[in-house]
Design a protein around this motif. Sequence first.
Motif, PDB file in Angstrom:
ATOM      1  N   ALA A  94      25.796 -50.024  12.160  1.00  0.00           N
ATOM      2  CA  ALA A  94      26.580 -50.106  13.395  1.00  0.00           C
ATOM      3  C   ALA A  94      28.064 -50.073  13.073  1.00  0.00           C
ATOM      4  O   ALA A  94      28.867 -49.517  13.835  1.00  0.00           O
ATOM      5  CB  ALA A  94      26.220 -51.388  14.154  1.00  0.00           C
ATOM      6  N   GLU A  95      28.447 -50.686  11.949  1.00  0.00           N
ATOM      7  CA  GLU A  95      29.834 -50.671  11.477  1.00  0.00           C
ATOM      8  C   GLU A  95      29.826 -50.440   9.973  1.00  0.00           C
ATOM      9  O   GLU A  95      28.927 -50.908   9.266  1.00  0.00           O
ATOM     10  CB  GLU A  95      30.543 -52.005  11.767  1.00  0.00           C
ATOM     11  CG  GLU A  95      30.632 -52.379  13.224  1.00  0.00           C
ATOM     12  CD  GLU A  95      31.201 -53.788  13.410  1.00  0.00           C
ATOM     13  OE1 GLU A  95      31.757 -54.326  12.416  1.00  0.00           O
ATOM     14  OE2 GLU A  95      31.073 -54.346  14.512  1.00  0.00           O
ATOM     15  N   PHE A  96      30.832 -49.715   9.482  1.00  0.00           N
ATOM     16  CA  PHE A  96      30.972 -49.508   8.039  1.00  0.00           C
ATOM     17  C   PHE A  96      32.459 -49.482   7.705  1.00  0.00           C
ATOM     18  O   PHE A  96      33.203 -48.646   8.229  1.00  0.00           O
ATOM     19  CB  PHE A  96      30.319 -48.190   7.606  1.00  0.00           C
ATOM     20  CG  PHE A  96      30.379 -47.956   6.114  1.00  0.00           C
ATOM     21  CD1 PHE A  96      29.445 -48.533   5.273  1.00  0.00           C
ATOM     22  CD2 PHE A  96      31.390 -47.181   5.555  1.00  0.00           C
ATOM     23  CE1 PHE A  96      29.496 -48.336   3.898  1.00  0.00           C
ATOM     24  CE2 PHE A  96      31.460 -46.975   4.181  1.00  0.00           C
ATOM     25  CZ  PHE A  96      30.503 -47.547   3.355  1.00  0.00           C
ATOM     26  N   ASP A  97      32.879 -50.421   6.859  1.00  0.00           N
ATOM     27  CA  ASP A  97      34.282 -50.508   6.467  1.00  0.00           C
ATOM     28  C   ASP A  97      34.517 -49.541   5.305  1.00  0.00           C
ATOM     29  O   ASP A  97      33.989 -49.732   4.197  1.00  0.00           O
ATOM     30  CB  ASP A  97      34.618 -51.940   6.044  1.00  0.00           C
ATOM     31  CG  ASP A  97      36.112 -52.136   5.814  1.00  0.00           C
ATOM     32  OD1 ASP A  97      36.845 -51.127   5.758  1.00  0.00           O
ATOM     33  OD2 ASP A  97      36.537 -53.300   5.693  1.00  0.00           O
ATOM     34  N   ALA A  98      35.315 -48.508   5.542  1.00  0.00           N
ATOM     35  CA  ALA A  98      35.533 -47.477   4.527  1.00  0.00           C
ATOM     36  C   ALA A  98      36.360 -47.993   3.356  1.00  0.00           C
ATOM     37  O   ALA A  98      36.356 -47.391   2.276  1.00  0.00           O
ATOM     38  CB  ALA A  98      36.212 -46.265   5.152  1.00  0.00           C
ATOM     39  N   THR A  99      37.067 -49.093   3.539  1.00  0.00           N
ATOM     40  CA  THR A  99      37.881 -49.648   2.454  1.00  0.00           C
ATOM     41  C   THR A  99      37.012 -50.542   1.569  1.00  0.00           C
ATOM     42  O   THR A  99      36.458 -51.537   2.045  1.00  0.00           O
ATOM     43  CB  THR A  99      39.050 -50.479   3.012  1.00  0.00           C
ATOM     44  OG1 THR A  99      39.830 -49.661   3.893  1.00  0.00           O
ATOM     45  CG2 THR A  99      39.919 -51.002   1.883  1.00  0.00           C
ATOM     46  N   PRO A 100      36.862 -50.206   0.295  1.00  0.00           N
ATOM     47  CA  PRO A 100      36.010 -51.028  -0.583  1.00  0.00           C
ATOM     48  C   PRO A 100      36.622 -52.411  -0.821  1.00  0.00           C
ATOM     49  O   PRO A 100      37.843 -52.553  -0.900  1.00  0.00           O
ATOM     50  CB  PRO A 100      35.939 -50.216  -1.877  1.00  0.00           C
ATOM     51  CG  PRO A 100      37.148 -49.351  -1.863  1.00  0.00           C
ATOM     52  CD  PRO A 100      37.446 -49.053  -0.422  1.00  0.00           C
ATOM     53  N   VAL A 101      35.748 -53.415  -0.946  1.00  0.00           N
ATOM     54  CA  VAL A 101      36.211 -54.776  -1.220  1.00  0.00           C
ATOM     55  C   VAL A 101      36.166 -55.095  -2.710  1.00  0.00           C
ATOM     56  O   VAL A 101      36.753 -56.084  -3.161  1.00  0.00           O
ATOM     57  CB  VAL A 101      35.360 -55.807  -0.444  1.00  0.00           C
ATOM     58  CG1 VAL A 101      35.576 -55.642   1.040  1.00  0.00           C
ATOM     59  CG2 VAL A 101      33.887 -55.694  -0.800  1.00  0.00           C
ATOM     60  N   ALA A 102      35.453 -54.280  -3.480  1.00  0.00           N
ATOM     61  CA  ALA A 102      35.369 -54.481  -4.929  1.00  0.00           C
ATOM     62  C   ALA A 102      35.033 -53.145  -5.574  1.00  0.00           C
ATOM     63  O   ALA A 102      34.322 -52.328  -4.989  1.00  0.00           O
ATOM     64  CB  ALA A 102      34.313 -55.522  -5.281  1.00  0.00           C
ATOM     65  N   SER A 103      35.557 -52.945  -6.787  1.00  0.00           N
ATOM     66  CA  SER A 103      35.311 -51.690  -7.495  1.00  0.00           C
ATOM     67  C   SER A 103      35.144 -51.971  -8.977  1.00  0.00           C
ATOM     68  O   SER A 103      35.904 -52.740  -9.566  1.00  0.00           O
ATOM     69  CB  SER A 103      36.467 -50.714  -7.262  1.00  0.00           C
ATOM     70  OG  SER A 103      36.264 -49.512  -7.966  1.00  0.00           O
ATOM     71  N   ALA A 104      34.129 -51.351  -9.579  1.00  0.00           N
ATOM     72  CA  ALA A 104      33.887 -51.490 -11.017  1.00  0.00           C
ATOM     73  C   ALA A 104      33.615 -50.109 -11.601  1.00  0.00           C
ATOM     74  O   ALA A 104      33.735 -49.098 -10.913  1.00  0.00           O
ATOM     75  CB  ALA A 104      32.711 -52.437 -11.265  1.00  0.00           C
ATOM     76  N   SER A 105      33.229 -50.063 -12.856  1.00  0.00           N
ATOM     77  CA  SER A 105      33.114 -48.782 -13.552  1.00  0.00           C
ATOM     78  C   SER A 105      31.964 -47.933 -13.043  1.00  0.00           C
ATOM     79  O   SER A 105      32.042 -46.708 -13.069  1.00  0.00           O
ATOM     80  CB  SER A 105      32.950 -49.022 -15.053  1.00  0.00           C
ATOM     81  OG  SER A 105      31.848 -49.870 -15.295  1.00  0.00           O
ATOM     82  N   VAL A 106      30.872 -48.556 -12.577  1.00  0.00           N
ATOM     83  CA  VAL A 106      29.717 -47.760 -12.168  1.00  0.00           C
ATOM     84  C   VAL A 106      29.461 -47.804 -10.668  1.00  0.00           C
ATOM     85  O   VAL A 106      28.653 -47.026 -10.161  1.00  0.00           O
ATOM     86  CB  VAL A 106      28.435 -48.205 -12.917  1.00  0.00           C
ATOM     87  CG1 VAL A 106      28.598 -48.015 -14.414  1.00  0.00           C
ATOM     88  CG2 VAL A 106      28.061 -49.637 -12.586  1.00  0.00           C
ATOM     89  N   ALA A 107      30.097 -48.704  -9.930  1.00  0.00           N
ATOM     90  CA  ALA A 107      29.806 -48.820  -8.498  1.00  0.00           C
ATOM     91  C   ALA A 107      30.961 -49.517  -7.786  1.00  0.00           C
ATOM     92  O   ALA A 107      31.852 -50.096  -8.428  1.00  0.00           O
ATOM     93  CB  ALA A 107      28.505 -49.602  -8.280  1.00  0.00           C
ATOM     94  N   GLN A 108      30.949 -49.442  -6.455  1.00  0.00           N
ATOM     95  CA  GLN A 108      31.889 -50.220  -5.651  1.00  0.00           C
ATOM     96  C   GLN A 108      31.169 -50.735  -4.413  1.00  0.00           C
ATOM     97  O   GLN A 108      30.086 -50.261  -4.057  1.00  0.00           O
ATOM     98  CB  GLN A 108      33.115 -49.404  -5.278  1.00  0.00           C
ATOM     99  CG  GLN A 108      32.914 -48.252  -4.348  1.00  0.00           C
ATOM    100  CD  GLN A 108      34.205 -47.431  -4.190  1.00  0.00           C
ATOM    101  OE1 GLN A 108      35.022 -47.317  -5.106  1.00  0.00           O
ATOM    102  NE2 GLN A 108      34.393 -46.846  -3.015  1.00  0.00           N
ATOM    103  N   VAL A 109      31.787 -51.733  -3.757  1.00  0.00           N
ATOM    104  CA  VAL A 109      31.133 -52.446  -2.660  1.00  0.00           C
ATOM    105  C   VAL A 109      31.944 -52.284  -1.377  1.00  0.00           C
ATOM    106  O   VAL A 109      33.174 -52.412  -1.387  1.00  0.00           O
ATOM    107  CB  VAL A 109      30.969 -53.942  -3.010  1.00  0.00           C
ATOM    108  CG1 VAL A 109      30.321 -54.698  -1.848  1.00  0.00           C
ATOM    109  CG2 VAL A 109      30.140 -54.106  -4.280  1.00  0.00           C
TER     110      VAL A 109
END
Length: 508
Positions: free
Chosen positions: A117-132
């Motif tokens: 229903a909602e998706f925040d395009a700005t990531p809250v965390a980022s690492a070498s293999v994935a982001q959240v």
Amino acid sequence: MKLLRLARILTIGLRYGLEEFFLGHERVRPLRWLVRVTLFWRPLNEPRGVRLRRALEALGPIFVKFGQMLSTRRDLVPLDIADELAQLQDRVPPFPSAEAITALEATYKKPLADVFAEFDATPVASASVAQVHFARLHDGTAVAVKVLRPGIAPVIAHDVSLLYAAAGLVEKLFADGKRLRPREVVSEFEKHLGDELDLMREAANCSQLRRNFKDSPLLKVPEVYWDYCGRDVMVMDRMDGIPVSQIGRLRESGVDIPKLAATGVEIFFTQVFRDGFFHADMHPGNILVRPDSEQYIALDFGIMGTLTEVDKQYLARNFLAFFRRDYKGVALAHLESGWVPPDTRIDELEAAVRAVCEPVFDRPLKDISFGRVLLQLFQASRRFNVEIQPQLVLLQKTLLNIEGLGRQLDPELDLWKTAKPFLERWMNEQMGWRALVKNLQAEAPKWAVLLPQLPRLVHHALNENRLAQLEAGLALMLRQQQTRNRWHGFMAVLMTFITAGILILIFR
């Protein structure tokens, strides 16, 4: 592409003076003066560990992760380097949100608006293999969406191949190279990366840990929403809390800091000794605290450690012997587990263990580092060619993390005093009458199935035994008959020759 990457690695290595690790070998030592003259302009005033850490940071996220993993192998890496590599942080810029949305829609095979229903395009965390990213399901549930970094697999495969090449050089150039097992270290790193690239595996780890601490007042683990998960995507509860490293905020929220430190120790030992399944990446970035309930929140389940019943029994024997100052018992536990060569002299291993452990008992408990004692045991065992098990290396690394975190929260934390009652209770359950009752209860279902079948099984075994005896008897009789037949044949031939001789004498 590979040549360019290799050239960049060599350039960064020379910039930070990493040739020091290779030019000490006698085969290439004559090149040392040439390098020093050619690169006289380099400022190399920093210690070698600092220079190695900065070089890995410059090489990128995969090498940073390799350095992090290498910092846990303190049985192989010098302490000054391991301590410096432990400071590596996985700081990676986020990838574009458009790529994250494209990856999600490729996984779900539908527009993202149909999934969330909602998706925040700005990531809250980022690492070498994935982001959240934060999102909300159509039923109103607030979730965290972990997305694998697009195109990361070939990058990892490429860099790992270069690490294997470097490991081969270490084996060839250094006399101690084979004992350091560099190829096995790279292989272990490759396995960890493979696990982190499969978010379904991480989701399963999260689900298992949540089940182990269901309704626990100590630790909260997010729920996984399996219908939204895939190899490249993991969706779980959004967790709100204060990062455990922000002690000032925790105090302002009224959290009992000493109690929080002791709770962290209890959580660790519960995971290890009750469940044999523990979070092996418990640095402050992966831990939040709920101020209202003073409950820990665990995040990031890519690296988990496991212990078998054999591992637990080994630890139980070592802890019992250690608390009783029975250093021979510790040495025997190593020998009987097969971790040292069978020709190892027990008295020498016992003396090495005593040299590490005995000084501990003459110091105040709050000044003792449990993790450091374990680390020193690993170091002392090197000259006995002890095979350090990977799961125990993870355990030691996690114990150091927990101890460091606990003392950051409460400098007066007495890890031994906090852990010893728990360990003694657990060892009694493992090795006392409680363990006997527990094992009998575990075996009861098998006995319930087996007992009614015992008469038939015994009868069958007796019949088989009788049949085996009959077959053996027949075989013996046959052999005896064959022997008699051969004897009779020989006697018949002999009598024929004797009779023929007598007849010849009579009719001459």
